[in-house]
Design a protein around this motif. Structure first.
Motif, mmCIF file in Angstrom:
data_model
loop_
_atom_site.group_PDB
_atom_site.id
_atom_site.type_symbol
_atom_site.label_atom_id
_atom_site.label_comp_id
_atom_site.label_asym_id
_atom_site.label_seq_id
_atom_site.Cartn_x
_atom_site.Cartn_y
_atom_site.Cartn_z
ATOM 1 N N THR A 166 -3.459 2.792 -3.775
ATOM 2 C CA THR A 166 -3.815 3.621 -4.919
ATOM 3 C C THR A 166 -5.057 4.455 -4.608
ATOM 4 O O THR A 166 -5.109 5.657 -4.904
ATOM 5 N N THR B 19 -8.920 1.919 -10.978
ATOM 6 C CA THR B 19 -7.880 0.893 -11.037
ATOM 7 C C THR B 19 -7.554 0.371 -9.646
ATOM 8 O O THR B 19 -7.436 -0.848 -9.430
ATOM 9 N N GLY B 20 -7.402 1.291 -8.691
ATOM 10 C CA GLY B 20 -7.100 0.880 -7.329
ATOM 11 C C GLY B 20 -8.200 0.031 -6.719
ATOM 12 O O GLY B 20 -7.939 -0.991 -6.077
ATOM 13 N N ALA C 160 2.434 2.143 -3.398
ATOM 14 C CA ALA C 160 1.528 2.815 -4.332
ATOM 15 C C ALA C 160 1.580 4.323 -4.137
ATOM 16 O O ALA C 160 1.578 5.093 -5.110
ATOM 17 N N VAL D 135 -1.357 11.637 -10.220
ATOM 18 C CA VAL D 135 -2.817 11.545 -10.167
ATOM 19 C C VAL D 135 -3.467 12.401 -11.244
ATOM 20 O O VAL D 135 -4.367 11.958 -11.962
ATOM 21 N N THR E 85 -4.104 7.210 -2.254
ATOM 22 C CA THR E 85 -3.336 8.263 -2.934
ATOM 23 C C THR E 85 -4.261 9.242 -3.642
ATOM 24 O O THR E 85 -4.091 10.465 -3.551
ATOM 25 N N SER F 194 0.827 -1.201 0.000
ATOM 26 C CA SER F 194 0.000 0.000 0.000
ATOM 27 C C SER F 194 0.866 1.257 0.000
ATOM 28 O O SER F 194 0.598 2.222 -0.728
ATOM 29 N N LEU G 126 -7.490 6.341 -12.009
ATOM 30 C CA LEU G 126 -6.616 5.769 -10.991
ATOM 31 C C LEU G 126 -7.431 5.184 -9.834
ATOM 32 O O LEU G 126 -7.100 4.105 -9.309
ATOM 33 N N LEU H 203 2.799 6.926 -7.103
ATOM 34 C CA LEU H 203 1.722 7.654 -7.774
ATOM 35 C C LEU H 203 1.513 9.071 -7.251
ATOM 36 O O LEU H 203 0.619 9.768 -7.729
#
Length: 419
Positions: free
Chosen positions: A111, A77-78, A58, A66, A114, A55, A74, A62
């Motif tokens: 992700t 995807t996460g 990520a 973003v 983030t 975690s 994003l 990233l």
């Protein structure tokens, strides 16, 4: 002028919840891995650490991407990675498959966190948004802690809960912004503001987070083996503690910037150190419950101010993500550290070591909070304690530096999350 209160950013809060749920459920995840698979306590803690390390990675990868990739893309995807990873780990029976799924799910959680942190940093009031996010994740985690013990034995139930939460958040991501490549390229070239303060905070956060999650990762075992509670009773204690944490977050939200950030961060960390010692030394239901509740009241309060402090250092959210990712490194090492320390010296000595570490790290964190909340140094800066700041165009000053870093909105103002 006073700014109007903006509507609740529900997609961000939901994304924040999905990203933070795995760390909040860490005790039951690690405990179920130990009891449901052929793993020792230390090995189960190592799996939890691997999940959280994934975690954290990520966030580091990233943090500045973003806007270029797009928050919506994003986030989706996460969430997909989290659902696939945790869901696969919940269904798998082999240890390697469970570990691989946990690591993949951890990257998905990171992700999501983030994206949430970056977008919260663009909100008018970072502290308000982050406290609401902590409310949401505490409430969801409390429900899971009350439910999981009644769903039978095995390692899959808490992992499945995280996967389902990720799927539930997916429909809300349509309201997140898409790719803004040209603006992103310009912003990525800009230097990080408040470099020294950001680096100090990023260096201190791993230790702060490690202490919290060293105890959190073994709290279930303390309740079961040292305090003499059943699994259902331990789950109930955690649910009550998280419920009390909701009260702490509400208190932090109501308090806002009235005390600045230095007092909540410094004094709060010292009080948490005492709670860590008390919880680790608990030998009965009453002392265990008291320690866990007190700790869980204070932890999200201090965390909300740390999130806001990191967000205030850069309105584009880069420090919010980097400090959060640095904290995740400590979070990742927590379960293994707690398992090793408790196996080596016992829970009470572990608590003393962790409490002392918190007292040490409270000093630089408080120093950053004092620096970030100091006097105005730029002409044209606007400061209104305890209320939102309104951006004012000042010809000779760039936006990120046009505001004092005190109050709910700082250094150009942004939210952090986490999450």
């Amino acid at each position: 002028m006073f700014a109007r209160r903006t509507p609740l950013p529900r997609p961000l809060l939901a994304l924040f919840t999905a990203g933070y749920l795995a760390p909040y459920l860490l005790p039951t995840v690690v405990g179920r891995l130990e009891s449901g698979l052929p793993l020792t306590a230390t090995e189960a803690g190592a799996v939890g650490s691997a999940l959280l390390l994934s975690s954290a990675s990520a966030g580091f990868l990233l943090a500045s991407r973003v806007e270029r990739i797009g928050a919506r893309t994003l986030a989706r995807t996460g969430l997909a990675l989290a659902a696939l990873g945790y869901g696969g780990a919940a269904l798998a029976g082999d240890v390697p498959a469970v570990v691989a799924g946990a690591i993949l799910g951890g990257f998905g959680s990171g992700t999501a966190t983030t994206v949430a942190a970056t977008r919260i940093a663009a909100e008018p009031d970072p502290h308000r948004t982050s406290t609401l996010g902590l409310l949401w994740v505490s409430a969801v985690a409390g429900v899971v802690y009350l439910t999981v013990p009644h769903l039978g034995a095995g390692h899959g139930q808490p992992l499945a809960a995280i996967a389902l939460a990720s799927l539930a958040v997916w429909p809300l991501t349509g309201r997140l912004p898409g790719r803004t490549a040209s603006a992103a390229r310009r912003r990525e070239r800009a230097a990080l503001p408040h470099l020294r303060a950001g680096l100090v905070l990023a260096a201190a956060m791993p230790c702060w987070s490690l202490v919290q999650n060293s105890l959190w990762g073994v709290s279930g075992r303390i309740g079961l083996t040292q305090a003499g509670l059943s699994e259902a009773a331990v789950g109930a204690v955690f649910a009550v503690a998280l419920g009390a944490g909701l009260m702490g977050v509400l208190g932090a939200r109501a308090l806002g910037a009235r005390l600045g950030r230095a007092v909540p961060i410094g004094a709060g960390t010292v009080l948490i150190a005492g709670c860590v010692v008390a919880s680790a030394s608990a030998t009965g239901p009453v002392s265990f419950t008291t320690g866990e509740i007190a700790w869980n009241v204070l932890y999200p309060v201090v965390l909300s101010y740390l999130i806001g402090l990191a967000a205030s250092l850069d309105p584009r959210g880069r420090w919010a993500v980097l400090v959060g990712a640095a904290g995740s490194l400590g979070t990742a090492a927590g379960p293994l550290t707690g398992s090793v320390l408790s196996a080596w010296a016992g829970f009470p000595v572990m608590g003393l070591v962790l409490g002392a570490a918190l007292l040490v790290v409270a000093v630089p964190m408080t120093g950053v909070a004092l620096h970030a909340g100091g006097r105005l140094v730029l002409t044209g800066a606007v400061r209104q304690p305890a209320v939102e700041l309104i951006e004012v165009d000042v010809p000779a000053v760039s936006a990120p530096d046009a505001y004092d870093t005190a109050g709910p909105r700082q250094a150009g103002a942004s939210p952090g999350s986490g999450n």
